[in-house]
Design a protein around this motif. Structure first.
Motif, PDB file in Angstrom:
ATOM      1  N   ARG A   1     -30.895   5.966 -43.020  1.00  0.00           N
ATOM      2  CA  ARG A   1     -29.671   6.887 -43.084  1.00  0.00           C
ATOM      3  C   ARG A   1     -29.899   8.009 -43.889  1.00  0.00           C
ATOM      4  N   PRO A   2     -29.215   9.111 -43.908  1.00  0.00           N
ATOM      5  CA  PRO A   2     -29.082  10.035 -44.873  1.00  0.00           C
ATOM      6  C   PRO A   2     -28.497   9.560 -46.052  1.00  0.00           C
ATOM      7  N   ASN A   3     -29.181   9.779 -47.530  1.00  0.00           N
ATOM      8  CA  ASN A   3     -28.353   9.427 -48.507  1.00  0.00           C
ATOM      9  C   ASN A   3     -27.263  10.495 -48.922  1.00  0.00           C
ATOM     10  N   VAL A   4     -26.436  10.482 -47.870  1.00  0.00           N
ATOM     11  CA  VAL A   4     -25.183  11.564 -48.125  1.00  0.00           C
ATOM     12  C   VAL A   4     -23.884  10.539 -48.089  1.00  0.00           C
ATOM     13  N   LEU A   5     -22.858  10.892 -48.739  1.00  0.00           N
ATOM     14  CA  LEU A   5     -21.680  10.362 -48.565  1.00  0.00           C
ATOM     15  C   LEU A   5     -20.788  10.571 -47.324  1.00  0.00           C
ATOM     16  N   MET A   6     -20.606   9.778 -46.417  1.00  0.00           N
ATOM     17  CA  MET A   6     -19.996  10.099 -45.317  1.00  0.00           C
ATOM     18  C   MET A   6     -18.509   9.509 -45.333  1.00  0.00           C
ATOM     19  N   PHE A   7     -17.695   9.708 -44.391  1.00  0.00           N
ATOM     20  CA  PHE A   7     -16.457   9.282 -44.212  1.00  0.00           C
ATOM     21  C   PHE A   7     -16.220   7.781 -43.819  1.00  0.00           C
ATOM     22  N   GLY A   8     -15.363   7.151 -44.640  1.00  0.00           N
ATOM     23  CA  GLY A   8     -15.664   5.572 -44.488  1.00  0.00           C
ATOM     24  C   GLY A   8     -16.824   4.893 -44.953  1.00  0.00           C
ATOM     25  N   ASP A   9     -17.307   5.486 -45.865  1.00  0.00           N
ATOM     26  CA  ASP A   9     -18.672   5.065 -46.266  1.00  0.00           C
ATOM     27  C   ASP A   9     -18.714   3.953 -47.420  1.00  0.00           C
ATOM     28  N   TRP A  10     -19.202   2.650 -47.167  1.00  0.00           N
ATOM     29  CA  TRP A  10     -19.294   1.454 -48.100  1.00  0.00           C
ATOM     30  C   TRP A  10     -20.651   1.218 -48.546  1.00  0.00           C
ATOM     31  N   ASN A  11     -21.526   1.844 -47.824  1.00  0.00           N
ATOM     32  CA  ASN A  11     -23.141   1.512 -48.106  1.00  0.00           C
ATOM     33  C   ASN A  11     -23.864   2.628 -48.810  1.00  0.00           C
TER      34      ASN A  11
END
Length: 276
Positions: free
Chosen positions: A178-188
């Protein structure tokens, strides 16, 4: 009352280091979309609009679980766009300002597009608080590794927002990447790369005696960038056509787009002999 552009130029003339804080509005003059509300997002991605999928839903790890080809269709399209887009001339103006200051500049941005590095900013002087789309990680963060996406050459059906080429895989465990970007609801999200950048930024700030903050295109919907600049306690120049209001003491606002606002300041600095 002094003209705000003149005040902004004076802040820069008095500084020894430039902290650039940038949100999504910085990229608009380069032609990058600004997902302002559902309608703006759906204009950029009509396939998601037809399915009534919100930005917060596709920019979410759950989207990779439910439909990885669609999730990667969205992110791979953005990656291709970022690779193709040339930074607007305002980036070069910021570089020129930074070169005149004893401590140079450091960038703090929520943008994941890599435009500052592409414009010539030293990658070691950029902190990307939400990560970068130019890097990948394991969906399960199996070993904490982050790797460049330069070998990922996706094929996307833009009309349907779907990835046609094979899904990227983690080189360690073979799971979905996956992209190394902070997403919404992102725990990983693997934040290691960003943490290193933030430490470099803090180290740089400790060397600057008279910082000035130039904030460009940072909104209030997700106010991380605005707050970071305001908390420095330094003179603040806010360039924002839609939300230019300032509430800190030593601050000035320009209700202009990024390129036009930076051009205006550059003219004042040239008149003062600061820029060529």
């Amino acid at each position: 009352m002094q003209d705000p552009v003149t005040t902004a130029a004076q802040y820069l003339l008095d500084a020894d280091g430039l902290l650039i804080t940038a949100g999504a509005g910085m990229g608009i003059d380069s032609g990058l979309p600004d997902f302002r509300g559902p309608q703006g997002f759906w204009r950029a991605y009509p396939a998601l609009g037809r399915a009534h999928i919100l930005f917060e839903e596709i920019a979410n790890p759950e989207a990779f679980v439910q439909d990885p080809e669609q999730a990667w269709g969205f992110y791979a399209h953005r990656l291709a766009l970022y690779r193709e887009t040339q930074p607007h001339p305002g980036f070069a103006l910021l570089l020129a300002m930074a070169e005149r200051l004893p401590r140079g500049a450091f960038v703090f941005t929520s943008n994941v597009d890599g435009q500052f590095q592409k414009a010539g900013f030293d990658a070691a002087r950029v902190a990307e608080c939400h990560g970068s789309l130019h890097y990948l990680q394991c969906f399960h963060d199996c070993r904490g590794h982050i790797w460049p996406a330069e070998d990922f050459s996706p094929t996307v059906d833009a009309a349907r927002c779907r990835l046609l080429s094979p899904l990227p895989r983690c080189p360690d465990c073979g799971a979905l990447a996956r992209p190394n970007v902070l997403m919404f609801g992102d725990w990983n999200w693997q934040s290691g790369r960003t943490e290193v950048q933030r430490q470099r930024l803090e180290n740089w700030l400790a060397t600057v005696e008279r910082p000035v903050v130039v904030e460009i295109g940072a909104g209030t919907a997700i106010p991380t960038v605005r707050w970071f600049g305001e908390m420095r306690g330094a003179p603040l120049i806010r360039i924002n056509p839609g939300e230019p209001e300032v509430c800190t003491g030593q601050a000035v606002s320009l209700a202009l787009g990024a390129h036009v606002g930076l051009q205006a300041i550059a003219r004042e600095l040239r008149a003062a002999g600061f820029l060529d």
